[in-house]
Design a protein around this motif. Structure first.
Motif, PDB file in Angstrom:
ATOM      1  N   CYS A 131      30.523  39.077  37.897  1.00 29.97           N
ATOM      2  CA  CYS A 131      29.321  38.308  38.213  1.00 29.97           C
ATOM      3  C   CYS A 131      29.101  37.206  37.177  1.00 29.97           C
ATOM      4  CB  CYS A 131      28.119  39.248  38.258  1.00 29.97           C
ATOM      5  SG  CYS A 131      26.734  38.608  39.225  1.00 29.97           S
ATOM      6  N   ALA A 132      29.310  37.543  35.901  1.00 30.06           N
ATOM      7  CA  ALA A 132      29.157  36.540  34.841  1.00 30.06           C
ATOM      8  C   ALA A 132      30.178  35.427  34.997  1.00 30.06           C
ATOM      9  CB  ALA A 132      29.285  37.203  33.477  1.00 30.06           C
ATOM     10  N   ALA A 133      31.417  35.799  35.345  1.00 30.60           N
ATOM     11  CA  ALA A 133      32.460  34.789  35.536  1.00 30.60           C
ATOM     12  C   ALA A 133      32.142  33.898  36.737  1.00 30.60           C
ATOM     13  CB  ALA A 133      33.812  35.472  35.732  1.00 30.60           C
ATOM     14  N   GLY A 134      31.631  34.513  37.811  1.00 33.30           N
ATOM     15  CA  GLY A 134      31.263  33.723  38.983  1.00 33.30           C
ATOM     16  C   GLY A 134      30.150  32.732  38.686  1.00 33.30           C
ATOM     17  N   GLY A 135      29.159  33.176  37.911  1.00 35.85           N
ATOM     18  CA  GLY A 135      28.085  32.270  37.532  1.00 35.85           C
ATOM     19  C   GLY A 135      28.574  31.128  36.664  1.00 35.85           C
ATOM     20  N   SER A 136      29.521  31.435  35.782  1.00 37.67           N
ATOM     21  CA  SER A 136      30.082  30.389  34.919  1.00 37.67           C
ATOM     22  C   SER A 136      30.851  29.366  35.736  1.00 37.67           C
ATOM     23  CB  SER A 136      30.990  31.022  33.858  1.00 37.67           C
ATOM     24  OG  SER A 136      30.265  31.912  33.029  1.00 37.67           O
ATOM     25  N   LEU A 137      31.651  29.843  36.692  1.00 34.53           N
ATOM     26  CA  LEU A 137      32.400  28.918  37.543  1.00 34.53           C
ATOM     27  C   LEU A 137      31.471  28.056  38.393  1.00 34.53           C
ATOM     28  CD1 LEU A 137      35.345  31.197  38.746  1.00 34.53           C
ATOM     29  CD2 LEU A 137      35.476  29.255  37.175  1.00 34.53           C
ATOM     30  N   ALA A 138      30.389  28.657  38.866  1.00 32.00           N
ATOM     31  CA  ALA A 138      29.439  27.917  39.701  1.00 32.00           C
ATOM     32  C   ALA A 138      28.673  26.865  38.909  1.00 32.00           C
ATOM     33  CB  ALA A 138      28.456  28.887  40.362  1.00 32.00           C
TER      34      ALA A 138
END
Length: 214
Positions: A131-138
């Motif tokens: 989830c943290a990685a997805g937020g960073s990519l977004a």
């Protein structure tokens, strides 16, 4: 014989082209466009939260998403102001929003300690890191938009501008990711959603000063 100073200055600036200053509204609009595209991409690729589609709203999710959105907006305004320095400009407004959003990781950490080992199980850690990685990519579209704003301006403190750029983009990124993330747990939101903001703040602090130097 020493060269004439006027001639030397004329030679140095002769090929320079003026850069059109960025208007405040243009900078904010560019960042908001990036945020909207990111949110649209998340929803388009992964879908909207199932509970929202069913007409159910969780108070914890609404509060946390609102805090991250408020932080994103406040930090974005600060970055655009930093790109247009003038006497008397205030760059501290985002800190109040950060202080309010900072209650989320504090609450999450307290609850995690009370729960014990269940909060750090491999499955919980894996899901949280995703989830943290997805937020960073977004956050990358907003990050790029704000860097472009700073390159067209003249921030007096590139390091601070980079830090706030990372905060703004990370907060927008996790806001976009929250439109899909089905978690309403304070531990997940407080620790892992906040992690995306912290990671992007560190990335911004390290990279932005290099990217905006001419």
């Amino acid at each position: 014989m020493p060269r004439n100073s006027d001639a030397l200055i004329a030679e140095l600036v002769g090929e320079l082209e003026p850069v059109k200053p960025l208007r405040f509204g243009e900078g904010v609009a560019l960042a908001l466009l990036g945020a909207a595209l990111s949110a649209g991409a998340v929803v388009g690729l992964f879908g909207l939260r199932a509970e929202w589609l069913a007409g159910h709203l969780d108070p914890m999710q609404l509060v946390s998403t609102g805090l991250f959105l408020g932080l994103a907006l406040a930090a974005t305004v600060t970055v655009v102001v930093m790109s247009r320095p003038h006497v008397g400009s205030d760059h501290s407004g985002w800190r109040w929003a950060a202080a309010m959003a900072g209650l989320l990781p504090v609450a999450g950490a307290i609850v995690a300690v009370v729960r014990g080992a269940s909060s750090v199980s491999p499955e919980v850690m894996r899901h949280g890191a995703e989830c943290a990685a997805g937020g960073s990519l977004a956050s990358l579209l907003v990050f790029t938009a704000l860097v472009l704003c700073l390159r067209r301006g003249a921030p007096t403190s590139p390091e601070r501008a980079g830090l706030v750029t990372g905060v703004a983009s990370g907060a927008f990124g996790i806001f976009a990711s929250s439109l899909h993330c089905a978690e309403n747990d304070i531990v997940h939101i407080g620790i892992w959603h906040s992690a995306a903001v912290v990671v992007m703040a560190l990335v911004g602090r390290a990279l932005v000063p290099r990217l905006i130097r001419w």
